[in-house]
Design a protein around this motif. Sequence first.
Motif, PDB file in Angstrom:
ATOM      1  N   LEU A  35       0.775  -1.157  -0.053  1.00 37.81           N
ATOM      2  CA  LEU A  35       0.203  -0.107   0.023  1.00 37.81           C
ATOM      3  C   LEU A  35       0.849   1.275   0.080  1.00 37.81           C
ATOM      4  O   LEU A  35       1.806   1.470   0.455  1.00 37.81           O
ATOM      5  N   THR A  36       0.267   2.358  -0.551  1.00 37.53           N
ATOM      6  CA  THR A  36       1.085   3.515  -0.841  1.00 37.53           C
ATOM      7  C   THR A  36       0.705   4.244   0.515  1.00 37.53           C
ATOM      8  O   THR A  36      -0.150   3.938   1.373  1.00 37.53           O
ATOM      9  N   HIS A  37       1.494   5.324   0.894  1.00 41.97           N
ATOM     10  CA  HIS A  37       1.266   6.160   2.146  1.00 41.97           C
ATOM     11  C   HIS A  37      -0.170   6.686   2.253  1.00 41.97           C
ATOM     12  O   HIS A  37      -0.643   6.573   3.331  1.00 41.97           O
ATOM     13  N   ILE A  70       9.033  -3.828   8.126  1.00 42.24           N
ATOM     14  CA  ILE A  70       8.430  -3.721   6.778  1.00 42.24           C
ATOM     15  C   ILE A  70       9.377  -3.420   5.686  1.00 42.24           C
ATOM     16  O   ILE A  70      10.550  -3.136   5.864  1.00 42.24           O
ATOM     17  N   HIS A  71       8.800  -3.240   4.468  1.00 41.95           N
ATOM     18  CA  HIS A  71       9.773  -2.832   3.365  1.00 41.95           C
ATOM     19  C   HIS A  71       9.150  -2.039   2.453  1.00 41.95           C
ATOM     20  O   HIS A  71       8.025  -2.185   2.304  1.00 41.95           O
ATOM     21  N   ARG A  72       9.957  -1.157   1.953  1.00 42.21           N
ATOM     22  CA  ARG A  72       9.550   0.001   0.879  1.00 42.21           C
ATOM     23  C   ARG A  72       9.769  -0.483  -0.503  1.00 42.21           C
ATOM     24  O   ARG A  72      10.679  -0.877  -0.965  1.00 42.21           O
ATOM     25  N   ILE A  73       8.611  -0.574  -1.215  1.00 39.88           N
ATOM     26  CA  ILE A  73       8.859  -0.863  -2.894  1.00 39.88           C
ATOM     27  C   ILE A  73       8.723   0.027  -3.722  1.00 39.88           C
ATOM     28  O   ILE A  73       7.807   0.793  -3.744  1.00 39.88           O
ATOM     29  N   PRO A  74       9.944   0.397  -4.359  1.00 40.73           N
ATOM     30  CA  PRO A  74       9.644   1.650  -5.427  1.00 40.73           C
ATOM     31  C   PRO A  74       8.799   0.931  -6.931  1.00 40.73           C
ATOM     32  O   PRO A  74       9.181   0.032  -7.407  1.00 40.73           O
ATOM     33  N   GLY A  75       7.849   1.866  -7.058  1.00 33.66           N
ATOM     34  CA  GLY A  75       7.061   1.362  -8.110  1.00 33.66           C
ATOM     35  C   GLY A  75       7.418   1.945  -9.589  1.00 33.66           C
ATOM     36  O   GLY A  75       8.387   3.067  -9.153  1.00 33.66           O
ATOM     37  N   ALA A  76       7.011   1.774 -10.441  1.00 36.28           N
ATOM     38  CA  ALA A  76       7.434   2.264 -11.917  1.00 36.28           C
ATOM     39  C   ALA A  76       6.732   3.636 -11.953  1.00 36.28           C
ATOM     40  O   ALA A  76       7.095   4.566 -12.642  1.00 36.28           O
ATOM     41  N   ASP A  77       5.830   3.920 -11.080  1.00 34.59           N
ATOM     42  CA  ASP A  77       4.950   5.252 -11.160  1.00 34.59           C
ATOM     43  C   ASP A  77       5.546   6.110 -10.329  1.00 34.59           C
ATOM     44  O   ASP A  77       5.117   7.229  -9.885  1.00 34.59           O
ATOM     45  N   GLN A  78       6.812   5.726  -9.628  1.00 34.38           N
ATOM     46  CA  GLN A  78       7.586   6.570  -8.591  1.00 34.38           C
ATOM     47  C   GLN A  78       6.852   6.768  -7.217  1.00 34.38           C
ATOM     48  O   GLN A  78       7.096   7.813  -6.461  1.00 34.38           O
ATOM     49  N   PHE A  96       6.256  -7.239  -8.663  1.00 39.94           N
ATOM     50  CA  PHE A  96       5.301  -7.204 -10.017  1.00 39.94           C
ATOM     51  C   PHE A  96       4.576  -6.046  -9.889  1.00 39.94           C
ATOM     52  O   PHE A  96       4.026  -6.015  -8.756  1.00 39.94           O
ATOM     53  N   GLN A  97       4.489  -5.186 -10.878  1.00 42.17           N
ATOM     54  CA  GLN A  97       3.491  -3.915 -10.805  1.00 42.17           C
ATOM     55  C   GLN A  97       2.531  -4.136 -11.994  1.00 42.17           C
ATOM     56  O   GLN A  97       3.332  -4.297 -13.181  1.00 42.17           O
ATOM     57  N   CYS A  98       1.409  -4.083 -11.988  1.00 42.92           N
ATOM     58  CA  CYS A  98       0.685  -4.243 -13.017  1.00 42.92           C
ATOM     59  C   CYS A  98       0.431  -2.841 -13.772  1.00 42.92           C
ATOM     60  O   CYS A  98       0.553  -1.951 -12.847  1.00 42.92           O
ATOM     61  N   THR A  99       0.502  -2.947 -15.122  1.00 41.54           N
ATOM     62  CA  THR A  99       0.471  -1.613 -15.812  1.00 41.54           C
ATOM     63  C   THR A  99      -0.760  -1.089 -15.970  1.00 41.54           C
ATOM     64  O   THR A  99      -0.954   0.259 -16.143  1.00 41.54           O
ATOM     65  N   LYS A 100      -1.831  -1.928 -15.495  1.00 44.21           N
ATOM     66  CA  LYS A 100      -3.187  -1.283 -15.689  1.00 44.21           C
ATOM     67  C   LYS A 100      -3.696  -0.660 -14.418  1.00 44.21           C
ATOM     68  O   LYS A 100      -4.093   0.590 -14.024  1.00 44.21           O
ATOM     69  N   CYS A 101      -3.781  -1.480 -13.204  1.00 42.92           N
ATOM     70  CA  CYS A 101      -4.187  -1.214 -11.906  1.00 42.92           C
ATOM     71  C   CYS A 101      -3.048  -0.743 -11.158  1.00 42.92           C
ATOM     72  O   CYS A 101      -3.427   0.037  -9.906  1.00 42.92           O
ATOM     73  N   GLU A 102      -1.889  -0.844 -11.459  1.00 42.79           N
ATOM     74  CA  GLU A 102      -0.575  -0.425 -10.767  1.00 42.79           C
ATOM     75  C   GLU A 102      -0.469  -1.043  -9.278  1.00 42.79           C
ATOM     76  O   GLU A 102       0.491  -0.659  -8.405  1.00 42.79           O
ATOM     77  N   GLN A 103      -1.138  -2.213  -9.196  1.00 36.78           N
ATOM     78  CA  GLN A 103      -1.050  -2.851  -7.967  1.00 36.78           C
ATOM     79  C   GLN A 103       0.581  -3.654  -7.872  1.00 36.78           C
ATOM     80  O   GLN A 103       1.003  -4.142  -8.973  1.00 36.78           O
ATOM     81  N   VAL A 104       1.282  -3.394  -6.870  1.00 33.64           N
ATOM     82  CA  VAL A 104       2.411  -3.846  -6.823  1.00 33.64           C
ATOM     83  C   VAL A 104       2.341  -5.600  -5.791  1.00 33.64           C
ATOM     84  O   VAL A 104       1.715  -5.404  -4.709  1.00 33.64           O
ATOM     85  N   THR A 105       2.877  -6.534  -6.359  1.00 27.72           N
ATOM     86  CA  THR A 105       2.801  -7.662  -5.568  1.00 27.72           C
ATOM     87  C   THR A 105       4.209  -8.265  -5.255  1.00 27.72           C
ATOM     88  O   THR A 105       5.151  -8.201  -6.335  1.00 27.72           O
TER      89      THR A 105
END
Length: 141
Positions: A35-37, A70-78, A96-105
């Motif tokens: 989840l994002t901040h 916890i860990h912080r995951i950098p998404g392709a969307d910055q 893995f980041q979905c390019t449609k819903c932007e969910q990171v797994t």
Amino acid sequence: MQTSIAESQIRSTGARVTRQRVLVLDFLLTQDKSLTHHEIQSHLAQQAHAEMDPVTLYRVLEWLTEHELIHRIPGADQVWRFSAGAGHHAHEHAHFQCTKCEQVTCFTDVALPRKIKLPAGFHTQEIDFLIKGTCPKCSSN
């Protein structure tokens, strides 16, 4: 009074156990996605007596990350995402980041390359392995 898993994990660092740290870690431990901040803040605001200001939440997330709870995951969307899921220690797994819903797994069972040869004088501290594509949910739509 029974001690929560979050409280036990925080106590194991030797640091002070605060309500905010327990609240955030406890919440993240129940999530099955990163989840994002903003998402964390929104979810906490919906819980009774759980709302906290953005700066406090940022500091708690930083503290939990520094102590590898916890860990912080950098998404392709910055945008950073946070997870307390399995396999976060040493951050040695793929995302893995979905390019449609932007969910990171987190993919804890995907083998990563162990050796990356860098030029002389460069030393690896951390490698971010991000795979982009569509998730099963978005692929079926």
